[in-house]
Design a protein around this motif. Sequence first.
Motif, PDB file in Angstrom:
ATOM      1  N   ALA A 149       0.838  -1.207   0.000  1.00 25.50           N
ATOM      2  CA  ALA A 149       0.000   0.000   0.000  1.00 25.50           C
ATOM      3  C   ALA A 149       0.868   1.251   0.000  1.00 25.50           C
ATOM      4  CB  ALA A 149      -0.921  -0.011   1.217  1.00 25.50           C
ATOM      5  N   VAL A 152       2.242   1.852  -3.479  1.00 26.93           N
ATOM      6  CA  VAL A 152       1.231   2.429  -4.369  1.00 26.93           C
ATOM      7  C   VAL A 152       1.051   3.918  -4.066  1.00 26.93           C
ATOM      8  CG1 VAL A 152      -1.240   2.438  -4.908  1.00 26.93           C
ATOM      9  CG2 VAL A 152       0.009   0.274  -4.817  1.00 26.93           C
ATOM     10  N   SER A 153       0.976   4.269  -2.777  1.00 28.65           N
ATOM     11  CA  SER A 153       0.788   5.677  -2.410  1.00 28.65           C
ATOM     12  C   SER A 153       1.942   6.538  -2.920  1.00 28.65           C
ATOM     13  CB  SER A 153       0.685   5.825  -0.888  1.00 28.65           C
ATOM     14  OG  SER A 153      -0.425   5.124  -0.402  1.00 28.65           O
ATOM     15  N   VAL A 156       1.723   6.943  -6.729  1.00 29.49           N
ATOM     16  CA  VAL A 156       0.655   7.887  -7.094  1.00 29.49           C
ATOM     17  C   VAL A 156       1.093   9.315  -6.787  1.00 29.49           C
ATOM     18  CG1 VAL A 156      -1.683   8.660  -6.545  1.00 29.49           C
ATOM     19  CG2 VAL A 156      -1.221   6.232  -6.874  1.00 29.49           C
ATOM     20  N   PHE A 170      -5.330   6.116 -11.562  1.00 30.66           N
ATOM     21  CA  PHE A 170      -4.566   5.485 -10.483  1.00 30.66           C
ATOM     22  C   PHE A 170      -5.507   4.773  -9.512  1.00 30.66           C
ATOM     23  CE2 PHE A 170      -2.077   9.499 -11.291  1.00 30.66           C
ATOM     24  CZ  PHE A 170      -1.263   8.889 -12.228  1.00 30.66           C
ATOM     25  N   MET A 171      -6.652   5.425  -9.243  1.00 29.43           N
ATOM     26  CA  MET A 171      -7.607   4.818  -8.320  1.00 29.43           C
ATOM     27  C   MET A 171      -8.156   3.518  -8.894  1.00 29.43           C
ATOM     28  SD  MET A 171      -9.735   7.993  -6.845  1.00 29.43           S
ATOM     29  CE  MET A 171      -9.106   8.906  -5.474  1.00 29.43           C
ATOM     30  N   ALA A 174      -5.351   0.888  -8.709  1.00 24.53           N
ATOM     31  CA  ALA A 174      -5.135   0.491  -7.322  1.00 24.53           C
ATOM     32  C   ALA A 174      -6.322  -0.317  -6.795  1.00 24.53           C
ATOM     33  CB  ALA A 174      -4.898   1.724  -6.452  1.00 24.53           C
ATOM     34  N   GLY A 175      -7.543   0.059  -7.235  1.00 30.07           N
ATOM     35  CA  GLY A 175      -8.719  -0.705  -6.836  1.00 30.07           C
ATOM     36  C   GLY A 175      -8.641  -2.138  -7.326  1.00 30.07           C
ATOM     37  N   GLY A 178      -6.244  -3.991  -5.225  1.00 25.26           N
ATOM     38  CA  GLY A 178      -6.899  -4.328  -3.967  1.00 25.26           C
ATOM     39  C   GLY A 178      -7.835  -5.518  -4.134  1.00 25.26           C
ATOM     40  N   GLY A 179      -8.610  -5.478  -5.230  1.00 24.42           N
ATOM     41  CA  GLY A 179      -9.540  -6.569  -5.500  1.00 24.42           C
ATOM     42  C   GLY A 179      -8.827  -7.902  -5.656  1.00 24.42           C
ATOM     43  N   ILE A 183      -2.996  -5.458  -2.457  1.00 27.65           N
ATOM     44  CA  ILE A 183      -2.957  -4.464  -1.386  1.00 27.65           C
ATOM     45  C   ILE A 183      -3.953  -4.901  -0.322  1.00 27.65           C
ATOM     46  CG2 ILE A 183      -3.272  -2.036  -0.809  1.00 27.65           C
ATOM     47  CD1 ILE A 183      -2.919  -1.398  -3.771  1.00 27.65           C
TER      48      ILE A 183
END
Lengths: 185, 187
Positions: A149, A152-153, A156, A170-171, A174-175, A178-179, A183
């Motif tokens: 995480a 990724v931050s 971004v 980016f969202m 990143a989503g 996460g899925g 992350i």
Amino acid sequence: MSGFDTFWQVIKTFLGLSLFSLGGGNTLLQEYHHLSVDTYHWITNNQFADLYALAEAAPGPSSMIVGLLGLGAGWPHGVWWALATGVAAELAVLLPSTLLMVAAALSWSKFKDAPLRVALERGLGPITLGILFSVGLTVLRTADHHWPAYIVSFIVCAFMLFSRISPLYFMAVAGLLGGLGIIQR
Amino acid sequence: MLAPPPNRRALFVGMLQVALSAFGGGLSAWSQRIVVEQRRWMSNEAFLTGLTVARLFPGPNQINMAVYIGALFRGLAGVIASIAGMLIVPFCLLMLLGLFYFKSHSLPAVDHVLTGVVAAAAGMALSMGFKILHEYWKDPLAILLALLTFLALQVAHFQLIPVVLVGGSVAVALYWPRAKGSTLDKS
């Protein structure tokens, strides 16, 4: 607490904060976090991070996160209290600053060359800068708990500074990460 | 060159257009494009003056800018029309999104996706300070003030309001414009 008590608590909280925002409102994020998670327990730490992301991703000013915080505060009392508290929170945080801004807009030509104006403009910048770094760190610590995480931050953050790509991409990426479980909280 | 001053309805529609164009940020640029270039309500110079005022006073920049434009053309009624245009549709969308969130965030699938989105959003938050850092880089006093503010919040754990009041007063005093040379030269 009843729904009505929460409703009033939210209104008083945001009315009181409105005039202390600097440089566009984002400086208040840390205080929003402190009050809604630590002081009043309206929402959890993870929920705060989620609501911040929703407000950033949705169209319109990201300062509308205040409406989401009100919604979260009212949620335990049912959907209607949640909506009423959300709307009230947004109105409360906007009312004082808006009234001041109306006065400023109408009297600006007189105020323009005053020494106070110059001093405010140059002096508040560095304070805003310090607060924004603090806000960044607080949101980072609220949102990220594992190294993927954080990576990724930071990526971004770099793209936000050195490219003009819309953060929505980016969202989305990143989503997806996460899925897929890459992350994690 | 300039179009006739917008009425309340035009203010509402214009601000709504700004709010919906700026999906995912960049509201300032969109508002300039729409207000100055497309609708020609004001000159670029007047727009930048408004943006300066909007940034100087408390409140979200974009809302303040809408207030400024509304007040300039139609007084208090214009302010209400502008804010309503900028907020009502996006706010209703956001409330729906929020209701959906509180209903479903305990579902593992939703939570997993959000965990990723949140990490990206945190990167955006982190970039805010870096974005304006270059404006202050050559001013050691500004960097010192910023550092002290940061430490007061993150290390000493002071609350924001006292930090803004004390830090703001000190900074305003330090940056108070001084007459060059003699104090009498602008009598």
